[in-house]
Design a protein around this motif. Structure first.
Motif, PDB file in Angstrom:
ATOM      1  N   MET A   1       0.831  -1.204   0.000  1.00  0.00           N
ATOM      2  CA  MET A   1       0.000   0.000   0.000  1.00  0.00           C
ATOM      3  C   MET A   1       0.867   1.256   0.000  1.00  0.00           C
ATOM      4  O   MET A   1       2.071   1.216   0.228  1.00  0.00           O
ATOM      5  CB  MET A   1      -0.928   0.011   1.224  1.00  0.00           C
ATOM      6  CG  MET A   1      -2.038  -1.036   1.157  1.00  0.00           C
ATOM      7  SD  MET A   1      -3.247  -0.668  -0.138  1.00  0.00           S
ATOM      8  CE  MET A   1      -4.046   0.778   0.557  1.00  0.00           C
ATOM      9  N   LEU A   7       0.607   9.872   0.900  1.00  0.00           N
ATOM     10  CA  LEU A   7      -0.794  10.277   1.047  1.00  0.00           C
ATOM     11  C   LEU A   7      -0.883  11.737   1.513  1.00  0.00           C
ATOM     12  O   LEU A   7      -1.786  12.473   1.094  1.00  0.00           O
ATOM     13  CB  LEU A   7      -1.513   9.357   2.028  1.00  0.00           C
ATOM     14  CG  LEU A   7      -1.641   7.897   1.594  1.00  0.00           C
ATOM     15  CD1 LEU A   7      -2.386   7.096   2.654  1.00  0.00           C
ATOM     16  CD2 LEU A   7      -2.347   7.777   0.250  1.00  0.00           C
ATOM     17  N   ASP A 132     -10.426  12.525  -6.947  1.00  0.00           N
ATOM     18  CA  ASP A 132      -9.735  11.301  -6.571  1.00  0.00           C
ATOM     19  C   ASP A 132      -8.333  11.312  -7.162  1.00  0.00           C
ATOM     20  O   ASP A 132      -7.983  12.174  -7.955  1.00  0.00           O
ATOM     21  CB  ASP A 132     -10.519  10.046  -6.975  1.00  0.00           C
ATOM     22  CG  ASP A 132     -10.743   9.924  -8.477  1.00  0.00           C
ATOM     23  OD1 ASP A 132     -10.108  10.671  -9.253  1.00  0.00           O
ATOM     24  OD2 ASP A 132     -11.555   9.073  -8.892  1.00  0.00           O
ATOM     25  N   TRP A 143      -2.549   2.577  -7.426  1.00  0.00           N
ATOM     26  CA  TRP A 143      -3.800   2.569  -6.677  1.00  0.00           C
ATOM     27  C   TRP A 143      -4.688   3.749  -7.052  1.00  0.00           C
ATOM     28  O   TRP A 143      -4.202   4.847  -7.336  1.00  0.00           O
ATOM     29  CB  TRP A 143      -3.519   2.634  -5.173  1.00  0.00           C
ATOM     30  CG  TRP A 143      -2.720   1.473  -4.680  1.00  0.00           C
ATOM     31  CD1 TRP A 143      -1.350   1.331  -4.733  1.00  0.00           C
ATOM     32  CD2 TRP A 143      -3.214   0.282  -4.083  1.00  0.00           C
ATOM     33  NE1 TRP A 143      -0.981   0.130  -4.204  1.00  0.00           N
ATOM     34  CE2 TRP A 143      -2.100  -0.546  -3.797  1.00  0.00           C
ATOM     35  CE3 TRP A 143      -4.498  -0.166  -3.755  1.00  0.00           C
ATOM     36  CZ2 TRP A 143      -2.225  -1.793  -3.199  1.00  0.00           C
ATOM     37  CZ3 TRP A 143      -4.632  -1.415  -3.152  1.00  0.00           C
ATOM     38  CH2 TRP A 143      -3.509  -2.213  -2.883  1.00  0.00           C
ATOM     39  N   ARG A 145      -7.317   6.173  -5.183  1.00  0.00           N
ATOM     40  CA  ARG A 145      -7.666   6.567  -3.819  1.00  0.00           C
ATOM     41  C   ARG A 145      -8.705   7.660  -3.862  1.00  0.00           C
ATOM     42  O   ARG A 145      -8.605   8.602  -4.657  1.00  0.00           O
ATOM     43  CB  ARG A 145      -6.428   7.078  -3.079  1.00  0.00           C
ATOM     44  CG  ARG A 145      -6.749   7.535  -1.636  1.00  0.00           C
ATOM     45  CD  ARG A 145      -5.615   8.366  -1.066  1.00  0.00           C
ATOM     46  NE  ARG A 145      -5.924   8.858   0.266  1.00  0.00           N
ATOM     47  CZ  ARG A 145      -5.621  10.067   0.710  1.00  0.00           C
ATOM     48  NH1 ARG A 145      -5.011  10.935  -0.083  1.00  0.00           N
ATOM     49  NH2 ARG A 145      -5.939  10.440   1.932  1.00  0.00           N
ATOM     50  N   ARG A 146      -9.722   7.550  -3.018  1.00  0.00           N
ATOM     51  CA  ARG A 146     -10.743   8.577  -2.862  1.00  0.00           C
ATOM     52  C   ARG A 146     -10.557   9.282  -1.521  1.00  0.00           C
ATOM     53  O   ARG A 146      -9.889   8.752  -0.625  1.00  0.00           O
ATOM     54  CB  ARG A 146     -12.140   7.943  -2.928  1.00  0.00           C
ATOM     55  CG  ARG A 146     -12.406   7.178  -4.226  1.00  0.00           C
ATOM     56  CD  ARG A 146     -13.828   6.638  -4.280  1.00  0.00           C
ATOM     57  NE  ARG A 146     -14.040   5.830  -5.469  1.00  0.00           N
ATOM     58  CZ  ARG A 146     -13.883   4.510  -5.520  1.00  0.00           C
ATOM     59  NH1 ARG A 146     -13.516   3.837  -4.415  1.00  0.00           N
ATOM     60  NH2 ARG A 146     -14.094   3.845  -6.646  1.00  0.00           N
ATOM     61  N   GLY A 149     -10.823   7.451   1.749  1.00  0.00           N
ATOM     62  CA  GLY A 149      -9.885   6.362   1.982  1.00  0.00           C
ATOM     63  C   GLY A 149     -10.176   5.106   1.200  1.00  0.00           C
ATOM     64  O   GLY A 149      -9.366   4.176   1.199  1.00  0.00           O
ATOM     65  N   SER A 150     -11.322   5.051   0.546  1.00  0.00           N
ATOM     66  CA  SER A 150     -11.639   3.867  -0.249  1.00  0.00           C
ATOM     67  C   SER A 150     -10.874   3.900  -1.563  1.00  0.00           C
ATOM     68  O   SER A 150     -10.304   4.931  -1.955  1.00  0.00           O
ATOM     69  CB  SER A 150     -13.144   3.791  -0.525  1.00  0.00           C
ATOM     70  OG  SER A 150     -13.564   4.874  -1.352  1.00  0.00           O
ATOM     71  N   GLY A 151     -10.867   2.782  -2.256  1.00  0.00           N
ATOM     72  CA  GLY A 151     -10.176   2.698  -3.526  1.00  0.00           C
ATOM     73  C   GLY A 151      -9.811   1.273  -3.843  1.00  0.00           C
ATOM     74  O   GLY A 151     -10.290   0.330  -3.193  1.00  0.00           O
TER      75      GLY A 151
END
Length: 273
Positions: A1, A7, A132, A143, A145-146, A149-151
């Protein structure tokens, strides 16, 4: 991740887009748009304000990093040499697809690449309209990522064996060599598009919506992060002659493809035929 540091940088891009870019979308005055070298090469008040905001945040986030913004390089070209020599650098394109942005076309991006000892180690492409990111760190995959935190992890498309079944993009403005020949050969593909924004073409590659993408102009703010994202999603990327791409390259074109076999087919049928 993806690690928290990357991030955090992704969130810096979002904050700048929401504060300085989106409020100006379709609200630019004539004085807010300046030409650089020609009508398709411009800078807006949004580019300049967003880059200033990102630079200020990066100075706190990574005080030892060299900050290389597209607009900063326009003012001080020597930054490119410093980039090649820096232990750590953060390269930013505040508004990728400025021509689209200035025309009110909702396809533009805010991008950053983290460079360590001359190599891209992380790439981030933020879509202000979709809110996003696609992002990658070397060895950790690519990845989506939204903000909540989802994705999910990204993967390139499974390419068809034949060019006439492939969907690709072709950035035509700065193609080296015989542009008319390359554009004519591109008609062999099932679909060929030109989005005028490298960030979204890299996103489409890594997300499995393009089989190939061809770029003529190489700059360190347009491609290193996107190349890394495509590679981490399983794609193959090289210059037109097949040599590896490096962020210091300024010529030679760039071909991204969903596989090495797909790259070979596109190179043979579009670039070299």
């Amino acid at each position: 991740m993806i690690t928290p540091d990357i991030l955090h940088l992704a969130d810096i891009l979002r904050d700048a887009a929401r504060a300085e870019i989106l409020p100006r979308f379709r609200r630019l005055e004539t004085a807010d748009i300046k030409l650089k070298t020609e009508a398709i090469d411009m800078v807006t008040a949004a580019d300049e304000a967003a880059e200033r905001m990102i630079a200020k945040a990066v100075a706190t986030y990574a005080p030892d990093a060299l900050f290389v913004g597209e607009e900063a390089v326009a003012a001080d070209p020597s930054l490119l040499q410093k980039l090649a020599e820096a232990d750590l650098a953060i390269v930013v394109d505040p508004v990728d697809g400025t021509a689209n942005f200035a025309a009110g076309v909702p396809m533009f991006a805010t991008m950053a690449t983290v460079v360590k000892a001359g190599e891209a180690i992380a790439g981030i492409i933020y879509d202000p309209m979709g809110d996003d990111w696609v992002l990658a760190e070397r060895g950790a995959g690519a990845w989506l990522r939204r903000p909540d935190g989802s994705g999910h992890r990204l993967a390139v498309a499974e390419p068809p064996a034949r060019l006439d079944r492939m969907v690709g993009s072709l950035s035509v403005a700065f193609l080296p060599g015989d542009r008319a020949r390359i554009m004519g050969n591109a008609a062999k593909a099932r679909v060929i598009a030109n989005y005028r924004v490298a960030g979204h073409e890299h996103r489409l590659m890594a997300s499995g919506h393009l089989h190939f993408a061809i770029f003529g102009k190489l700059t360190p703010w347009d491609h290193p992060g996107g190349v890394l994202i495509t590679q981490e999603a399983g794609g193959h990327v090289a210059r037109f002659d097949g040599s590896p791409y490096h962020l210091t390259h300024e010529s030679g074109g760039l071909l991204s493809a969903a596989s090495k076999a797909c790259w070979d087919e596109v190179a043979a049928e579009i670039l070299r035929a």
